[in-house]
Design a protein around this motif. Structure first.
Motif, short mmCIF file in Angstrom:
data_model
loop_
_atom_site.label_atom_id
_atom_site.label_comp_id
_atom_site.label_asym_id
_atom_site.label_seq_id
_atom_site.Cartn_x
_atom_site.Cartn_y
_atom_site.Cartn_z
N ASP A 157 -6.37 -30.93 25.93
CA ASP A 157 -6.42 -32.41 26.25
C ASP A 157 -5.31 -33.02 25.41
OD1 ASP A 157 -8.01 -32.05 28.54
OD2 ASP A 157 -9.81 -32.75 27.32
N GLY A 158 -4.76 -34.01 25.68
CA GLY A 158 -3.85 -34.70 24.89
C GLY A 158 -3.57 -35.97 25.28
N SER A 159 -2.85 -36.92 24.68
CA SER A 159 -2.18 -38.25 25.05
C SER A 159 -1.03 -38.58 24.55
CB SER A 159 -3.31 -39.18 24.84
OG SER A 159 -3.35 -39.48 23.52
N LEU A 160 -0.13 -39.35 25.15
CA LEU A 160 1.10 -39.68 24.65
C LEU A 160 1.27 -41.25 24.87
CD1 LEU A 160 3.99 -39.18 23.79
CD2 LEU A 160 4.82 -38.99 26.21
N THR A 161 1.31 -41.96 23.89
CA THR A 161 1.55 -43.51 23.90
C THR A 161 3.02 -43.70 23.74
OG1 THR A 161 -0.85 -43.73 23.34
CG2 THR A 161 0.68 -45.54 23.07
N VAL A 162 3.43 -44.34 24.65
CA VAL A 162 4.81 -44.84 24.68
C VAL A 162 5.13 -46.22 24.50
CG1 VAL A 162 7.23 -44.64 25.74
CG2 VAL A 162 5.52 -42.96 25.93
N THR A 163 5.58 -46.76 23.37
CA THR A 163 5.92 -48.27 23.27
C THR A 163 7.33 -48.58 23.08
OG1 THR A 163 3.75 -48.32 22.09
CG2 THR A 163 5.20 -50.13 21.93
N LEU A 164 7.66 -49.69 23.59
CA LEU A 164 9.09 -50.11 23.51
C LEU A 164 9.11 -51.43 22.74
CD1 LEU A 164 12.33 -50.19 24.12
CD2 LEU A 164 11.71 -51.32 26.29
N ARG A 165 9.60 -51.27 21.69
CA ARG A 165 9.73 -52.47 20.85
C ARG A 165 11.03 -53.48 20.92
NH1 ARG A 165 5.68 -53.39 16.42
NH2 ARG A 165 3.82 -53.07 17.71
N HIS A 166 11.07 -54.68 21.04
CA HIS A 166 12.28 -55.54 21.12
C HIS A 166 12.55 -56.05 19.57
CE1 HIS A 166 15.39 -58.24 22.51
NE2 HIS A 166 14.82 -58.94 22.33
N LEU A 167 13.75 -55.92 19.15
CA LEU A 167 13.96 -56.41 17.77
C LEU A 167 13.41 -56.00 16.56
CD1 LEU A 167 14.64 -60.35 18.27
CD2 LEU A 167 16.49 -58.32 18.30
N PRO A 168 12.95 -54.46 16.60
CA PRO A 168 12.18 -53.79 15.59
C PRO A 168 13.37 -53.77 14.30
CG PRO A 168 13.35 -52.02 16.80
CD PRO A 168 13.74 -53.57 17.74
N LYS A 169 12.79 -53.62 13.07
CA LYS A 169 13.57 -53.47 12.01
C LYS A 169 14.13 -51.96 12.17
CE LYS A 169 11.80 -51.74 8.16
NZ LYS A 169 10.65 -51.67 6.74
N LYS A 170 15.57 -51.91 11.78
CA LYS A 170 16.25 -50.56 11.74
C LYS A 170 17.03 -50.53 10.81
CE LYS A 170 16.72 -49.69 16.75
NZ LYS A 170 17.76 -49.12 18.03
N PRO A 171 16.89 -49.13 9.70
CA PRO A 171 16.06 -48.28 10.00
C PRO A 171 14.51 -48.45 9.94
CG PRO A 171 17.43 -47.80 8.15
CD PRO A 171 17.70 -49.20 8.81
N ASN A 172 13.62 -47.67 10.41
CA ASN A 172 12.05 -47.91 9.87
C ASN A 172 11.86 -46.45 9.81
OD1 ASN A 172 11.25 -46.75 12.74
ND2 ASN A 172 12.39 -48.59 13.38
N ASP A 173 10.37 -46.22 9.47
CA ASP A 173 9.79 -44.93 9.10
C ASP A 173 9.38 -44.30 10.51
OD1 ASP A 173 7.51 -46.23 9.75
OD2 ASP A 173 6.59 -46.04 7.67
N GLY A 174 9.58 -44.95 11.74
CA GLY A 174 9.03 -44.27 13.02
C GLY A 174 7.80 -44.83 13.33
N THR A 175 7.20 -45.62 12.58
CA THR A 175 5.91 -46.21 12.94
C THR A 175 6.01 -47.80 13.44
OG1 THR A 175 5.26 -47.16 10.83
CG2 THR A 175 4.76 -44.77 11.25
N LEU A 176 4.94 -47.83 14.46
CA LEU A 176 5.04 -49.38 14.74
C LEU A 176 4.78 -50.24 13.80
CD1 LEU A 176 2.93 -48.97 18.14
CD2 LEU A 176 5.52 -49.35 17.83
N ALA A 177 4.07 -50.14 12.64
CA ALA A 177 3.64 -50.99 11.70
C ALA A 177 4.77 -51.28 10.66
CB ALA A 177 2.57 -50.43 10.67
N ASP A 178 5.63 -50.21 10.47
CA ASP A 178 6.90 -50.53 9.65
C ASP A 178 8.21 -51.25 10.58
OD1 ASP A 178 8.50 -50.27 7.48
OD2 ASP A 178 9.47 -48.62 8.51
#
Length: 194
Positions: A157-178
């Motif tokens: 079993d597994g899961s995939l969470t997909v999140t689209l962020r508007h105006l994220p900091k770019k570049p970032n470390d690939g995490t939602l927190a950053d």
């Protein structure tokens, strides 16, 4: 006119002139130059449907994950459709976003492509989904995620969470927190790998 009346009249005139001058200065000081050139207000996209097509890299039939939430923040949960994935396989994924409150449905994906520097998808695979990576980038060579890679491991079993962020900091470390920014849509798909 006697001297007292003349002085009162002169004083009254000076007082009125001072009052008018003060009023004009206050109005001028409080005026906002931006009123003539207001900043455009970007409307937030309404996204009701996320469809993810996953094509096995070695060939074979593509499968689709879909989340459809036609009442938005209403009481009904999104309708989720998933298909099983093959074990030990690499998939190329592509994402299509729709606003199905419009008729015909409005495609949101071209907006994301046009405003690619203001958007980024984030992927969080768990369990038998062993990893993901980006396969597209914006004009500054930062990831977007409309096209991505997804890898499976052993059956389970597994899961995939997909999140689209508007105006994220770019570049970032690939995490939602950053990344920060605001979430336009987020969905978790529970998957069986066989």
């Amino acid at each position: 006119m006697n001297k007292i009346t003349f002085k009162k009249s002169l004083f009254s005139g000076i007082r009125q002139t001072a009052l008018l001058t003060t009023t004009a200065l206050v109005l001028f000081a409080c005026s906002n130059d931006d009123d003539d050139n207001p900043m455009p207000v970007e409307e937030e996209e309404t996204i009701t449907t996320m469809s993810i097509t996953l094509a096995p890299e070695g060939g074979g039939e593509a499968i689709t994950f879909q989340s459809r939430d036609l009442d938005g923040d209403g009481p009904n949960a999104p309708e989720i459709t998933v298909s099983n994935l093959d074990a030990n396989t690499s998939y190329t994924g592509s994402i299509e976003l729709l606003n199905e409150t419009e008729s015909p449905a409005e495609r949101i994906t071209p907006e994301i492509q046009e405003e690619d520097e203001d958007h980024q998808f984030f992927f969080a695979p768990t369990g038998s989904l062993t990893g993901s990576s980006y396969a597209d980038s914006d004009g500054n060579q930062n990831p977007i995620g409309l096209i991505f890679k997804l890898n499976t491991g052993a059956a389970g079993d597994g899961s995939l969470t997909v999140t689209l962020r508007h105006l994220p900091k770019k570049p970032n470390d690939g995490t939602l927190a950053d990344a920060g920014g605001e979430t336009d849509i987020a969905q978790t798909f529970t998957v069986i790998v066989e």
